[in-house]
Design a protein around this motif. Structure first.
Motif, PDB file in Angstrom:
ATOM      1  N   MET A 159      16.437 -13.569 -23.981  1.00  0.00           N
ATOM      2  CA  MET A 159      16.450 -12.193 -23.931  1.00  0.00           C
ATOM      3  C   MET A 159      17.466 -11.606 -22.979  1.00  0.00           C
ATOM      4  SD  MET A 159      12.994 -10.008 -22.204  1.00  0.00           S
ATOM      5  CE  MET A 159      12.962 -11.089 -20.951  1.00  0.00           C
ATOM      6  N   ILE A 160      17.838 -10.444 -23.120  1.00  0.00           N
ATOM      7  CA  ILE A 160      18.697 -10.015 -21.993  1.00  0.00           C
ATOM      8  C   ILE A 160      18.078  -8.625 -21.690  1.00  0.00           C
ATOM      9  CG2 ILE A 160      21.033  -8.642 -21.959  1.00  0.00           C
ATOM     10  CD1 ILE A 160      21.947 -10.434 -24.333  1.00  0.00           C
ATOM     11  N   GLU A 161      18.230  -8.535 -20.428  1.00  0.00           N
ATOM     12  CA  GLU A 161      17.510  -7.245 -19.816  1.00  0.00           C
ATOM     13  C   GLU A 161      18.574  -6.722 -18.691  1.00  0.00           C
ATOM     14  OE1 GLU A 161      13.142  -5.741 -18.285  1.00  0.00           O
ATOM     15  OE2 GLU A 161      13.583  -7.871 -18.350  1.00  0.00           O
ATOM     16  N   PHE A 162      18.559  -5.565 -18.869  1.00  0.00           N
ATOM     17  CA  PHE A 162      19.339  -4.841 -17.846  1.00  0.00           C
ATOM     18  C   PHE A 162      18.461  -3.546 -17.168  1.00  0.00           C
ATOM     19  CE2 PHE A 162      22.830  -7.085 -18.748  1.00  0.00           C
ATOM     20  CZ  PHE A 162      24.075  -6.823 -18.501  1.00  0.00           C
ATOM     21  N   LYS A 163      18.327  -3.630 -16.136  1.00  0.00           N
ATOM     22  CA  LYS A 163      17.512  -2.568 -15.227  1.00  0.00           C
ATOM     23  C   LYS A 163      18.431  -1.924 -14.303  1.00  0.00           C
ATOM     24  CE  LYS A 163      13.178  -4.591 -15.733  1.00  0.00           C
ATOM     25  NZ  LYS A 163      11.734  -4.963 -14.808  1.00  0.00           N
ATOM     26  N   ASN A 164      18.714  -0.582 -14.367  1.00  0.00           N
ATOM     27  CA  ASN A 164      19.443   0.345 -13.540  1.00  0.00           C
ATOM     28  C   ASN A 164      20.640  -0.028 -13.177  1.00  0.00           C
ATOM     29  OD1 ASN A 164      16.061   0.399 -12.656  1.00  0.00           O
ATOM     30  ND2 ASN A 164      17.161   2.462 -13.335  1.00  0.00           N
ATOM     31  N   VAL A 165      21.464  -0.743 -14.155  1.00  0.00           N
ATOM     32  CA  VAL A 165      22.849  -1.258 -13.967  1.00  0.00           C
ATOM     33  C   VAL A 165      24.106  -0.263 -13.848  1.00  0.00           C
ATOM     34  CG1 VAL A 165      24.592  -2.839 -14.907  1.00  0.00           C
ATOM     35  CG2 VAL A 165      22.081  -3.215 -15.107  1.00  0.00           C
ATOM     36  N   ASN A 166      24.820  -0.249 -12.661  1.00  0.00           N
ATOM     37  CA  ASN A 166      25.900   0.629 -12.628  1.00  0.00           C
ATOM     38  C   ASN A 166      27.006  -0.282 -12.217  1.00  0.00           C
ATOM     39  OD1 ASN A 166      24.612   3.159 -11.749  1.00  0.00           O
ATOM     40  ND2 ASN A 166      23.398   1.726 -10.536  1.00  0.00           N
ATOM     41  N   LYS A 167      28.344   0.479 -12.646  1.00  0.00           N
ATOM     42  CA  LYS A 167      29.648  -0.213 -12.676  1.00  0.00           C
ATOM     43  C   LYS A 167      30.471   0.955 -12.240  1.00  0.00           C
ATOM     44  CE  LYS A 167      32.761  -3.224 -13.050  1.00  0.00           C
ATOM     45  NZ  LYS A 167      32.929  -4.456 -12.182  1.00  0.00           N
ATOM     46  N   VAL A 168      31.264   0.704 -11.029  1.00  0.00           N
ATOM     47  CA  VAL A 168      32.409   1.459 -10.487  1.00  0.00           C
ATOM     48  C   VAL A 168      33.555   0.703 -10.204  1.00  0.00           C
ATOM     49  CG1 VAL A 168      32.730   3.068  -8.699  1.00  0.00           C
ATOM     50  CG2 VAL A 168      30.311   2.884  -9.306  1.00  0.00           C
ATOM     51  N   PHE A 169      34.501   1.343 -10.941  1.00  0.00           N
ATOM     52  CA  PHE A 169      35.873   0.777 -10.575  1.00  0.00           C
ATOM     53  C   PHE A 169      36.785   1.549  -9.564  1.00  0.00           C
ATOM     54  CE2 PHE A 169      34.976  -0.317 -15.246  1.00  0.00           C
ATOM     55  CZ  PHE A 169      35.258  -1.841 -14.894  1.00  0.00           C
ATOM     56  N   GLN A 170      37.143   0.905  -8.679  1.00  0.00           N
ATOM     57  CA  GLN A 170      38.160   1.536  -7.595  1.00  0.00           C
ATOM     58  C   GLN A 170      39.476   1.549  -7.868  1.00  0.00           C
ATOM     59  OE1 GLN A 170      36.639   2.617  -4.418  1.00  0.00           O
ATOM     60  NE2 GLN A 170      38.695   3.620  -4.253  1.00  0.00           N
TER      61      GLN A 170
END
Length: 58
Positions: free
Chosen positions: A1-12
């Motif tokens: 199973m793959i589960e993501f919860k409230n994932v964010n990705k920011v690039f500087q």
């Protein structure tokens, strides 16, 4: 199973931040088939790279 919860990705990038993914949540159960579709620049490749652990979430 793959589960993501409230994932964010920011690039500087120099003096600015680019929010590639914001508050993404989903679950893929074993043997499910899951597709990712969207507009150019929507974060599809970033999402797949996070699933494959080629990128780290922020």
């Amino acid at each position: 199973m793959i589960e993501f919860k409230n994932v964010n990705k920011v690039f500087q990038q120099k003096n600015s931040k680019i929010q590639a993914l914001e508050d993404v949540s989903f679950k893929v159960e074993e043997q499910d088939i899951f597709g990712v579709i969207g507009y150019s620049g929507a974060g599809k490749s970033t999402l797949v790279r996070l699933v494959n652990v080629l990128e780290e979430k922020t």
